[in-house]
Design a protein around this motif. Structure first.
Motif, PDB file in Angstrom:
ATOM      1  N   VAL A  15      -7.499  37.512  -3.136  1.00  0.00           N
ATOM      2  CA  VAL A  15      -8.029  38.054  -1.868  1.00  0.00           C
ATOM      3  C   VAL A  15      -7.227  37.496  -0.693  1.00  0.00           C
ATOM      4  O   VAL A  15      -6.798  38.242   0.201  1.00  0.00           O
ATOM      5  N   LYS A  16      -6.994  36.192  -0.715  1.00  0.00           N
ATOM      6  CA  LYS A  16      -6.272  35.560   0.399  1.00  0.00           C
ATOM      7  C   LYS A  16      -4.859  36.138   0.521  1.00  0.00           C
ATOM      8  O   LYS A  16      -4.388  36.418   1.622  1.00  0.00           O
ATOM      9  N   HIS A  38      -5.501  33.350  -6.110  1.00  0.00           N
ATOM     10  CA  HIS A  38      -5.703  33.523  -4.653  1.00  0.00           C
ATOM     11  C   HIS A  38      -5.582  34.989  -4.231  1.00  0.00           C
ATOM     12  O   HIS A  38      -5.042  35.286  -3.152  1.00  0.00           O
ATOM     13  N   ASP A  82     -11.706  29.479  -5.586  1.00  0.00           N
ATOM     14  CA  ASP A  82     -11.053  28.398  -4.837  1.00  0.00           C
ATOM     15  C   ASP A  82     -12.081  27.387  -4.342  1.00  0.00           C
ATOM     16  O   ASP A  82     -13.264  27.715  -4.207  1.00  0.00           O
ATOM     17  N   THR A 123     -14.179  28.780  -1.574  1.00  0.00           N
ATOM     18  CA  THR A 123     -14.896  30.033  -1.835  1.00  0.00           C
ATOM     19  C   THR A 123     -16.305  29.715  -2.327  1.00  0.00           C
ATOM     20  O   THR A 123     -16.498  28.778  -3.103  1.00  0.00           O
ATOM     21  N   LEU A 159     -14.756  33.189   2.377  1.00  0.00           N
ATOM     22  CA  LEU A 159     -14.753  34.074   1.207  1.00  0.00           C
ATOM     23  C   LEU A 159     -15.974  33.767   0.332  1.00  0.00           C
ATOM     24  O   LEU A 159     -16.223  32.606  -0.016  1.00  0.00           O
TER      25      LEU A 159
HETATM   26  N1  URA Z   1      -9.419  35.417  -4.283  1.00  0.00           N
HETATM   27  C1  URA Z   1      -9.090  34.295  -3.605  1.00  0.00           C
HETATM   28  O1  URA Z   1      -8.140  34.295  -2.822  1.00  0.00           O
HETATM   29  N2  URA Z   1      -9.824  33.184  -3.812  1.00  0.00           N
HETATM   30  C2  URA Z   1     -10.901  33.134  -4.626  1.00  0.00           C
HETATM   31  O2  URA Z   1     -11.535  32.087  -4.756  1.00  0.00           O
HETATM   32  C3  URA Z   1     -11.236  34.304  -5.319  1.00  0.00           C
HETATM   33  C4  URA Z   1     -10.493  35.440  -5.140  1.00  0.00           C
END
Ligand code: URA
Length: 247
Positions: free
Chosen positions: A202-203, A200, A118, A121, A216
């Motif tokens: 991880v978010k 997205h 992102d 990130t 992140l």
């Molecule tokens: N997960 C996310 O939410 N954003 C990233 O940039 C990478 C993994």
């Protein structure tokens, strides 16, 4: 990894293959005395050279011959992983022109990012002109682990860690996604390892357990760590780096 033997190439073809412009531009660079090979200026664009481990320089810029380019970039915040960014500067502007111009059989030119991060990130991003490598690294079948350092808005509870490890459901996908590893390293700092790369991810995973990502950073892909490369800097991957990724 055993290097396959490469045929000697004409100097203008060497320059062309490495992204220094059209064949005509490359021949011109040589004829005008802008190219040095092994420390000597060469003005015959048709002269043949062994390309294995060849180093040359163009207008004073040293360059190694690479059959395929594999590079690691420390993506800074506020950049987009797109060739045509909508709002923020493109990560591709951080790379030298030859890496962006390497000729490709496909419609796209130059190295391409292996997956995207992102805009906000930071961290380890791989780029290459090797389509098979991109496919292998991005395919969910290969389960390449990616390590993220996550700064969260709210303190991380043992219940959140448990849920991230056992699986959370994201809104557009009924199949739960789980972290391969998850460790709270400080009250609001989580180390999370994923083997998939959903949009997205991880978010959305943190949102699904009632928290929120404030920062992140990707620190590792497979066995390859970002190390102390400064934000915005890039470097070539070494054969050892590639072995770490391919193993
Ligand atoms: N997960 C996310 O939410 N954003 C990233 O940039 C990478 C993994």
């Amino acid at each position: 990894m055993k290097a396959k033997s490469l045929k000697p190439m004409r100097l203008e073809d060497i320059l062309f293959s490495q992204g220094f412009g059209t064949r005509r531009v490359c021949a011109g660079l040589v004829q005008q005395g802008h190219v040095q090979v092994l420390g000597e200026t060469v003005t015959d664009a048709g002269e043949f050279f062994d390309v294995q481990d060849l180093h040359f320089s163009v207008q004073g810029t040293p360059w190694p011959f690479k059959e395929h380019a594999y590079v690691l970039l420390h993506k800074p915040a506020g950049t987009e992983c797109s060739q045509k960014p909508s709002t923020w500067p493109s990560i591709y502007t951080l790379l030298p022109a030859p890496l962006r111009q390497r000729p490709q059989k496909a419609a796209v030119q130059g190295v391409q990012a292996v997956g995207r991060l992102d805009q906000d990130t930071t961290g380890l991003l791989l780029l290459t002109d090797d389509g098979q490598f991109i496919h292998k690294m991005s395919s969910p079948k290969h389960h390449v682990p990616k390590v993220y350092e996550v700064t969260t808005k709210h303190p991380i509870t043992p219940d959140m860690v448990h849920k991230l490890l056992s699986g959370v459901v994201l809104e557009d996908d009924p199949k739960p996604v789980k972290a391969a590893a998850c460790e709270a390293v400080a009250e609001c700092h989580l180390k999370l390892t994923l083997t998939e790369g959903k949009y997205h991810q991880v978010k959305r995973m943190l949102a699904a357990v009632g928290n929120r990502v404030e920062g992140l950073h990707r620190s590792q892909i497979g066995g390859l760590v970002l190390g102390d490369l400064a934000p915005g800097q890039w470097r070539w991957l070494t054969p050892e780096d590639l072995a770490l990724l391919k193993s």
